[in-house]
Design a protein around this motif. Structure first.
Motif, PDB file in Angstrom:
ATOM      1  N   LEU A  20       0.708  -1.378   0.094  1.00 13.96           N
ATOM      2  CA  LEU A  20       0.043   0.019   0.151  1.00 13.96           C
ATOM      3  C   LEU A  20       0.853   1.257   0.078  1.00 13.96           C
ATOM      4  CD1 LEU A  20      -2.748  -0.571   2.752  1.00 13.96           C
ATOM      5  CD2 LEU A  20      -3.130  -0.496   0.437  1.00 13.96           C
ATOM      6  N   LEU A  55       0.384   4.639   1.289  1.00 15.45           N
ATOM      7  CA  LEU A  55      -0.727   5.105   2.462  1.00 15.45           C
ATOM      8  C   LEU A  55      -1.099   6.676   2.158  1.00 15.45           C
ATOM      9  CD1 LEU A  55       1.245   3.706   5.810  1.00 15.45           C
ATOM     10  CD2 LEU A  55      -1.044   2.810   4.383  1.00 15.45           C
ATOM     11  N   ARG A 108       4.658   4.411   2.601  1.00 13.54           N
ATOM     12  CA  ARG A 108       4.505   3.354   2.238  1.00 13.54           C
ATOM     13  C   ARG A 108       4.221   2.188   3.323  1.00 13.54           C
ATOM     14  NH1 ARG A 108       5.000   3.887  -3.654  1.00 13.54           N
ATOM     15  NH2 ARG A 108       4.985   6.131  -3.702  1.00 13.54           N
ATOM     16  N   ILE A 153      -3.933  -4.478   6.789  1.00 13.72           N
ATOM     17  CA  ILE A 153      -3.810  -4.235   5.366  1.00 13.72           C
ATOM     18  C   ILE A 153      -4.944  -3.787   4.937  1.00 13.72           C
ATOM     19  CG2 ILE A 153      -2.932  -4.523   2.934  1.00 13.72           C
ATOM     20  CD1 ILE A 153      -0.987  -6.594   4.023  1.00 13.72           C
ATOM     21  N   ALA A 175      -6.274  -0.008   3.968  1.00 15.98           N
ATOM     22  CA  ALA A 175      -6.732   0.116   2.601  1.00 15.98           C
ATOM     23  C   ALA A 175      -7.872   0.948   2.604  1.00 15.98           C
ATOM     24  CB  ALA A 175      -6.753  -0.854   1.925  1.00 15.98           C
TER      25      ALA A 175
END
Ligand code: PRP
Length: 220
Positions: free
Chosen positions: A94, A96, A192, A211, A215
């Motif tokens: 991801l 962020l 990240r 995660i 997300a």
């Protein structure tokens, strides 16, 4: 146990809402506590307070299962693995979108950068971001001598240590205060999420849950 590595300051502050979205509350404040392992409201989740540049190292070698680090730090770290996060055992699920800034080239206002580049001059460039700078100038076809510094890069052109710097720019206040001007925008930076690939296999459900919560929080 799930262990998350974070650095103090902006990344820590901006990660708290993401953790909250995953139901995780950090119980200690790293600004007032000297503790380096912080408890959370979930007995199976702890947070390590490490130097920003050490976050990828903790995650790579399994000292932490996950970490949050700037794209800049990650690129510099994985340069030793051919720029391949996977080769370093890191999974990057991801972006962020937090702690946003950019990496730029800056020079003294009285230095004619465009002219020096046109002339094919060899430039002296001071930076903490050696891999990023080397790659950028190589692609541009500009010969550079890189001088590695660990902070206060803006000082280097002011005292003749270098012609240019490659550094993070956020508000631009530091450059303005030191009469430097941005002449190239190398890349945008944000934080990240990085995950230890082995940990992801062994602790798949709880790591996936984090995660997915991150997300979801980013999308919202
Ligand atoms: C960063 C960067 C610049 C400054 C840019 O330094 O190296 O000096 O922030 O921010 P601005 O554009 O909003 O002025 P930081 O304070 O993180 O410390 P560092 O020198 O240790 O990198």
């Amino acid at each position: 146990m799930i262990t998350l590595a974070l650095s103090k300051g902006r990344i820590f502050e901006e990660t708290l809402p993401l953790l909250r979205a995953a139901g995780i509350e950090v119980l200690d404040d790293p600004d007032t506590s000297r503790k380096l392992i912080l408890d959370t409201n979930q007995p199976q989740v702890r947070v390590l307070v490490v130097r920003a540049t050490d976050v990828p190292t903790y995650v790579q070698y399994g000292g932490a299962d996950l970490g949050i680090t700037g794209r800049d730090t990650l690129i510099e770290h994985i340069a030793a693995w051919g720029g391949n996060a996977g080769a370093a055992g890191l999974y990057q699920p991801l972006d962020l979108g937090i702690s946003r800034c950019r990496i730029s080239v800056a020079v003294r206002a009285d230095f004619d950068y465009a002219h020096a580049v046109r002339q094919g001059s060899r430039l002296r460039v001071a930076t903490k971001y050696v891999a990023i700078a080397r790659d950028f100038f190589a692609t541009k076809g500009v010969h550079v001598d890189l001088i590695k510094l660990y902070g206060s890069m803006e000082l280097a052109p002011l005292v003749g240590l270098s012609d240019a710097i490659v550094d993070l720019v956020s508000t631009g206040n530091t450059l303005r205060a030191n009469r430097l001007v941005e002449v190239e925008h190398i890349m945008d930076i944000s934080a990240r999420l990085v995950v230890n690939q082995a940990a992801l296999k062994l602790k798949q459900a709880p790591i996936r849950a984090i995660i997915d919560a991150f997300a979801g929080a980013i999308r919202a």
